[in-house]
Design a protein around this motif. Structure first.
Motif, PDB file in Angstrom:
ATOM      1  N   GLU A  52       8.914  13.354   9.403  1.00 42.46           N
ATOM      2  CA  GLU A  52       8.564  14.108   8.199  1.00 42.46           C
ATOM      3  C   GLU A  52       7.849  13.200   7.204  1.00 42.46           C
ATOM      4  O   GLU A  52       6.852  13.596   6.594  1.00 42.46           O
ATOM      5  N   MET A  53       8.371  11.986   7.037  1.00 45.42           N
ATOM      6  CA  MET A  53       7.768  11.020   6.127  1.00 45.42           C
ATOM      7  C   MET A  53       6.330  10.734   6.554  1.00 45.42           C
ATOM      8  O   MET A  53       5.423  10.706   5.724  1.00 45.42           O
ATOM      9  N   LYS A  54       6.125  10.529   7.840  1.00 45.38           N
ATOM     10  CA  LYS A  54       4.785  10.276   8.372  1.00 45.38           C
ATOM     11  C   LYS A  54       3.863  11.443   8.043  1.00 45.38           C
ATOM     12  O   LYS A  54       2.726  11.259   7.627  1.00 45.38           O
ATOM     13  N   LYS A  55       4.360  12.655   8.195  1.00 49.65           N
ATOM     14  CA  LYS A  55       3.566  13.849   7.911  1.00 49.65           C
ATOM     15  C   LYS A  55       3.228  13.948   6.421  1.00 49.65           C
ATOM     16  O   LYS A  55       2.098  14.249   6.057  1.00 49.65           O
ATOM     17  N   TYR A  56       4.183  13.672   5.547  1.00 50.94           N
ATOM     18  CA  TYR A  56       3.952  13.767   4.107  1.00 50.94           C
ATOM     19  C   TYR A  56       2.930  12.747   3.637  1.00 50.94           C
ATOM     20  O   TYR A  56       2.094  13.041   2.794  1.00 50.94           O
ATOM     21  N   ILE A  57       2.990  11.525   4.167  1.00 50.37           N
ATOM     22  CA  ILE A  57       2.088  10.460   3.717  1.00 50.37           C
ATOM     23  C   ILE A  57       0.743  10.552   4.428  1.00 50.37           C
ATOM     24  O   ILE A  57      -0.299  10.321   3.835  1.00 50.37           O
ATOM     25  N   GLY A  58       0.757  10.887   5.704  1.00 52.76           N
ATOM     26  CA  GLY A  58      -0.473  11.140   6.446  1.00 52.76           C
ATOM     27  C   GLY A  58      -1.214   9.911   6.931  1.00 52.76           C
ATOM     28  O   GLY A  58      -1.339   9.713   8.128  1.00 52.76           O
ATOM     29  N   THR A  59      -1.683   9.079   6.031  1.00 49.65           N
ATOM     30  CA  THR A  59      -2.580   7.982   6.411  1.00 49.65           C
ATOM     31  C   THR A  59      -1.866   6.744   6.930  1.00 49.65           C
ATOM     32  O   THR A  59      -2.511   5.804   7.355  1.00 49.65           O
ATOM     33  N   LYS A 115       0.804  -1.214   0.000  1.00 51.14           N
ATOM     34  CA  LYS A 115       0.000   0.000   0.000  1.00 51.14           C
ATOM     35  C   LYS A 115       0.842   1.272   0.000  1.00 51.14           C
ATOM     36  O   LYS A 115       0.454   2.272  -0.606  1.00 51.14           O
ATOM     37  N   TYR A 116       1.997   1.259   0.651  1.00 50.98           N
ATOM     38  CA  TYR A 116       2.741   2.502   0.848  1.00 50.98           C
ATOM     39  C   TYR A 116       4.124   2.553   0.208  1.00 50.98           C
ATOM     40  O   TYR A 116       4.758   3.597   0.216  1.00 50.98           O
ATOM     41  N   LYS A 117       4.607   1.454  -0.344  1.00 52.48           N
ATOM     42  CA  LYS A 117       5.985   1.452  -0.856  1.00 52.48           C
ATOM     43  C   LYS A 117       6.206   2.506  -1.928  1.00 52.48           C
ATOM     44  O   LYS A 117       7.188   3.251  -1.893  1.00 52.48           O
ATOM     45  N   MET A 118       5.292   2.587  -2.885  1.00 52.73           N
ATOM     46  CA  MET A 118       5.471   3.570  -3.954  1.00 52.73           C
ATOM     47  C   MET A 118       5.334   4.993  -3.424  1.00 52.73           C
ATOM     48  O   MET A 118       6.045   5.893  -3.872  1.00 52.73           O
ATOM     49  N   LEU A 119       4.457   5.211  -2.453  1.00 48.66           N
ATOM     50  CA  LEU A 119       4.329   6.544  -1.852  1.00 48.66           C
ATOM     51  C   LEU A 119       5.628   6.948  -1.147  1.00 48.66           C
ATOM     52  O   LEU A 119       6.052   8.100  -1.232  1.00 48.66           O
ATOM     53  N   ILE A 120       6.240   6.011  -0.453  1.00 47.30           N
ATOM     54  CA  ILE A 120       7.506   6.299   0.223  1.00 47.30           C
ATOM     55  C   ILE A 120       8.582   6.611  -0.807  1.00 47.30           C
ATOM     56  O   ILE A 120       9.331   7.590  -0.658  1.00 47.30           O
ATOM     57  N   LEU A 121       8.667   5.819  -1.864  1.00 50.71           N
ATOM     58  CA  LEU A 121       9.666   6.072  -2.901  1.00 50.71           C
ATOM     59  C   LEU A 121       9.453   7.438  -3.554  1.00 50.71           C
ATOM     60  O   LEU A 121      10.411   8.190  -3.778  1.00 50.71           O
ATOM     61  N   TYR A 122       8.204   7.782  -3.840  1.00 49.35           N
ATOM     62  CA  TYR A 122       7.923   9.093  -4.419  1.00 49.35           C
ATOM     63  C   TYR A 122       8.229  10.225  -3.443  1.00 49.35           C
ATOM     64  O   TYR A 122       8.725  11.273  -3.843  1.00 49.35           O
ATOM     65  N   THR A 123       7.937  10.026  -2.172  1.00 54.19           N
ATOM     66  CA  THR A 123       8.247  11.045  -1.165  1.00 54.19           C
ATOM     67  C   THR A 123       9.746  11.309  -1.124  1.00 54.19           C
ATOM     68  O   THR A 123      10.192  12.453  -1.096  1.00 54.19           O
ATOM     69  N   LEU A 124      10.535  10.242  -1.153  1.00 51.41           N
ATOM     70  CA  LEU A 124      11.990  10.404  -1.139  1.00 51.41           C
ATOM     71  C   LEU A 124      12.494  11.024  -2.438  1.00 51.41           C
ATOM     72  O   LEU A 124      13.477  11.775  -2.439  1.00 51.41           O
ATOM     73  N   THR A 125      11.824  10.741  -3.554  1.00 51.60           N
ATOM     74  CA  THR A 125      12.187  11.376  -4.821  1.00 51.60           C
ATOM     75  C   THR A 125      11.938  12.877  -4.737  1.00 51.60           C
ATOM     76  O   THR A 125      12.767  13.683  -5.149  1.00 51.60           O
ATOM     77  N   GLU A 126      10.798  13.243  -4.197  1.00 49.89           N
ATOM     78  CA  GLU A 126      10.395  14.647  -4.127  1.00 49.89           C
ATOM     79  C   GLU A 126      11.212  15.452  -3.125  1.00 49.89           C
ATOM     80  O   GLU A 126      11.628  16.569  -3.400  1.00 49.89           O
ATOM     81  N   TYR A 127      11.468  14.880  -1.953  1.00 48.94           N
ATOM     82  CA  TYR A 127      12.077  15.642  -0.869  1.00 48.94           C
ATOM     83  C   TYR A 127      13.535  15.281  -0.600  1.00 48.94           C
ATOM     84  O   TYR A 127      14.172  15.912   0.244  1.00 48.94           O
ATOM     85  N   GLY A 128      14.063  14.266  -1.255  1.00 54.83           N
ATOM     86  CA  GLY A 128      15.474  13.899  -1.081  1.00 54.83           C
ATOM     87  C   GLY A 128      15.708  13.148   0.209  1.00 54.83           C
ATOM     88  O   GLY A 128      15.323  12.005   0.343  1.00 54.83           O
ATOM     89  N   VAL A 129      16.306  13.809   1.169  1.00 53.30           N
ATOM     90  CA  VAL A 129      16.592  13.215   2.478  1.00 53.30           C
ATOM     91  C   VAL A 129      15.443  13.568   3.421  1.00 53.30           C
ATOM     92  O   VAL A 129      15.100  14.745   3.567  1.00 53.30           O
ATOM     93  N   VAL A 130      14.861  12.551   4.042  1.00 48.75           N
ATOM     94  CA  VAL A 130      13.667  12.759   4.863  1.00 48.75           C
ATOM     95  C   VAL A 130      13.820  12.029   6.195  1.00 48.75           C
ATOM     96  O   VAL A 130      14.257  10.878   6.229  1.00 48.75           O
ATOM     97  N   ARG A 131      13.441  12.700   7.259  1.00 50.90           N
ATOM     98  CA  ARG A 131      13.416  12.061   8.576  1.00 50.90           C
ATOM     99  C   ARG A 131      12.097  11.314   8.750  1.00 50.90           C
ATOM    100  O   ARG A 131      11.120  11.576   8.067  1.00 50.90           O
ATOM    101  N   PHE A 132      12.076  10.381   9.700  1.00 56.90           N
ATOM    102  CA  PHE A 132      10.930   9.496   9.898  1.00 56.90           C
ATOM    103  C   PHE A 132       9.627  10.276  10.105  1.00 56.90           C
ATOM    104  O   PHE A 132       8.627  10.021   9.432  1.00 56.90           O
TER     105      PHE A 132
END
Length: 109
Positions: free
Chosen positions: A44-51, A25-42
């Motif tokens: 921050e990742m939770k905030k970007y994905i939300g659900t 459910k979330y692997k592609m969202l995580i990969l896209y988040t890292l593509t968009e934001y580069g280096v991300v803390r845990f």
């Protein structure tokens, strides 16, 4: 018929292997988040994905790290600081995900 699956059992193909890396459910969202934001803390990742729950985010990041798609950098400080980024292998998946995104935009009702 796709050449990569011709004459083979589907689970023994490159297609199946690729799907095993990005399924979930979330692997592609995580990969896209890292593509968009580069280096991300845990957090921050939770905030970007939300659900996503903390437990699911943690286990999914561990899977992506074990598959060599995500790099985890832990800094020895108080409070602990952990950053996530894409590996070269992870970045190489992005054109595939982009193509899937483009197809979805063109074909959704």
């Amino acid at each position: 018929m796709l050449e990569c699956i011709q004459g083979a059992r589907l689970e023994d193909t490159g297609f199946s292997y690729t799907m095993s890396l990005i399924q979930g459910k979330y692997k592609m969202l995580i990969l896209y988040t890292l593509t968009e934001y580069g280096v991300v803390r845990f957090n921050e990742m939770k905030k970007y994905i939300g659900t996503i729950s903390y437990k699911t985010l943690s286990s999914t990041l561990k899977e992506l790290e074990a598959d060599g798609l995500v790099h985890r950098e832990e800094y020895p400080q108080i409070p602990p600081k952990v950053e996530y980024s894409l590996t070269g292998r992870g970045r190489s998946l992005i054109p595939i995900l982009d193509a899937m995104c483009a197809w979805g935009e063109e074909n959704r009702a």
